[in-house]
Write a protein that holds these residues in place. Structure first.
Motif, PDB file in Angstrom:
ATOM      1  N   SER A   1      53.522  39.756  33.126  1.00  0.00           N
ATOM      2  CA  SER A   1      52.184  39.286  32.778  1.00  0.00           C
ATOM      3  C   SER A   1      51.287  39.265  34.007  1.00  0.00           C
ATOM      4  O   SER A   1      51.741  38.969  35.119  1.00  0.00           O
ATOM      5  N   HIS A   2      49.988  39.560  33.791  1.00  0.00           N
ATOM      6  CA  HIS A   2      49.027  39.482  34.886  1.00  0.00           C
ATOM      7  C   HIS A   2      48.542  38.054  35.116  1.00  0.00           C
ATOM      8  O   HIS A   2      47.745  37.820  36.018  1.00  0.00           O
ATOM      9  N   GLU A   3      49.033  37.113  34.311  1.00  0.00           N
ATOM     10  CA  GLU A   3      48.596  35.731  34.438  1.00  0.00           C
ATOM     11  C   GLU A   3      49.485  34.909  35.364  1.00  0.00           C
ATOM     12  O   GLU A   3      49.144  33.781  35.695  1.00  0.00           O
TER      13      GLU A   3
ATOM     14  N   SER B   1      47.657  37.920  41.990  1.00  0.00           N
ATOM     15  CA  SER B   1      48.442  39.122  42.291  1.00  0.00           C
ATOM     16  C   SER B   1      48.658  39.373  43.773  1.00  0.00           C
ATOM     17  O   SER B   1      49.549  40.135  44.155  1.00  0.00           O
TER      18      SER B   1
ATOM     19  N   ALA C   1      41.973  37.169  39.731  1.00  0.00           N
ATOM     20  CA  ALA C   1      42.992  38.219  39.686  1.00  0.00           C
ATOM     21  C   ALA C   1      43.637  38.421  41.055  1.00  0.00           C
ATOM     22  O   ALA C   1      44.855  38.596  41.170  1.00  0.00           O
TER      23      ALA C   1
ATOM     24  N   SER D   1      41.143  35.233  32.547  1.00  0.00           N
ATOM     25  CA  SER D   1      42.116  36.081  31.861  1.00  0.00           C
ATOM     26  C   SER D   1      41.957  36.027  30.341  1.00  0.00           C
ATOM     27  O   SER D   1      42.479  36.895  29.631  1.00  0.00           O
TER      28      SER D   1
ATOM     29  N   SER E   1      52.137  34.991  38.963  1.00  0.00           N
ATOM     30  CA  SER E   1      52.435  35.739  40.179  1.00  0.00           C
ATOM     31  C   SER E   1      53.854  36.297  40.196  1.00  0.00           C
ATOM     32  O   SER E   1      54.112  37.303  40.863  1.00  0.00           O
TER      33      SER E   1
END
Length: 351
Positions: free
Chosen positions: A163-165, A78, A74, A326, A167
């Motif tokens: 999306s958090h997947e 990020s 994560a 994820s 960058s």
């Protein structure tokens, strides 16, 4: 008695993957959550099997290990130069490798090609960064012609990704191919093309449907046919699943047995079949997940299949979460695991 140690470790890995990003976020609540999960799963799992002490220790280590991997994953996505440039909506020059097939999306004023790519080098605000991180690419029709696996150079503007997947979102300009795809991707394209050619003489809808059912290649589906599948709730048939892999590899194993292959040779055929299917259907997370669950389904059809499948399911969950943490929050992954877990139980109930 069923050996539930690996399934329990799989549950522990899942819990750790969920807790990892919370812990990395820096909150004290994350540390408390991690300790509670380790205690509850460790004690509960230890009492459910004979080897209590070793199981408790293994569960605690599994939770902690996957939490660390998930947290690092994560943080890597990020908190890096690409994400920082995206926060400033910077204009950049990018060298990236395309990792998914094109998907056409319609915006308010135009039609775009949506792709996923792995950034290898980026220049923004006068600084060059070399790293590896995923981004979503939104480009014009020229992006539809870029083969999967090719490395391209382009310019564009970065924006924050929903999306958090990934960058960032890269609103890209014209792509220029720097390096073509590797031999595996070229072979995959040839095989997918041969499947399309084999049914090209059929009516258009039938010709487009066969590749979609076999390897998830839905590029030829008409909008009307896709709408019909959505209306009837059958869109899952067009997505790659463990069932596709089980049918393909199962057929290969039948041919291998007919040819006289026995024992460990059949395992080798199965492994090669799984790897070949992943290359054919692309290495997207959904395909890798389907391959793992399909392999568990094949184990369920062997001698002592229920025990092997339960252990295999636990091992598959652990491996997938370590490769891509994820997945812990993916609805598709959850449904795949639950559906696969039902097969051994169903088989026993019918025996």
């Amino acid at each position: 008695m069923n050996d539930l140690r690996l399934p329990l470790l799989g549950a522990g890995a899942w819990a750790g993957a969920l807790a990892g990003p919370v812990v990395v976020a820096g909150g004290r609540s994350g540390m408390v959550l991690l300790a509670m999960l380790a205690a509850v799963l460790g004690i509960g799992g230890g009492w459910s099997v004979h080897q209590r002490r070793s199981t408790v220790l293994a569960l605690v280590l599994m939770i902690a290990g996957t939490a660390i991997v998930s947290g690092l994953h994560a943080a890597r996505v990020s908190d890096n130069p690409v994400a920082q440039l995206a926060a400033r909506e910077a204009q950049v020059r990018v060298i990236a490798t395309v990792t998914t097939d094109p998907k056409e999306v319609t915006g308010q004023h135009a039609t775009y090609q949506l792709r996923r790519a792995g950034v290898r080098e980026i220049r923004g605000r006068g600084v060059v960064y070399r790293l590896r991180t995923p981004v979503v690419v939104l480009g014009d029709d020229a992006w539809a012609d870029i083969p999967l696996g090719a490395t391209v150079a382009t310019t564009g503007r970065l924006a924050k990704s929903d999306s958090h997947e990934e960058s960032a979102l890269l609103i890209a300009g014209e792509p220029r191919v720097v390096t073509g795809p590797g031999i595996w991707w070229r072979a995959s394209d040839e095989l997918r093309a041969s499947i399309r050619d084999a049914v090209a003489h059929r009516p258009p809808d039938q010709a487009a449907l066969v590749p979609a059912l076999v390897d998830g290649d839905d590029t030829g589906l008409s909008d009307d046919l896709a709408d019909d599948f959505r209306t009837t709730g059958l869109t899952h048939l067009l997505a790659v699943s463990g069932t596709n892999l089980t049918l393909v590899v199962g057929f290969l194993l039948i041919i291998a047995r007919w040819a006289g292959v026995r024992g460990r040779g059949l395992y080798a055929v199965g492994v090669l079949g799984i790897l070949g299917f992943v290359v054919l259907a692309r290495t997207e997370p959904s395909v890798v997940r389907a391959a793992a669950m399909g392999a568990v389904g094949l184990l369920a059809m062997t001698h002592n299949g229920r025990q092997r499948a339960l252990r295999g399911l636990g091992a598959a969950v652990i491996a997938l979460l370590l490769i891509d943490p994820s997945l812990a929050t993916s609805v598709g992954f959850t449904l795949s695991v639950l559906a696969t877990a039902g097969h051994p139980a169903l088989r026993t109930a019918m025996a």
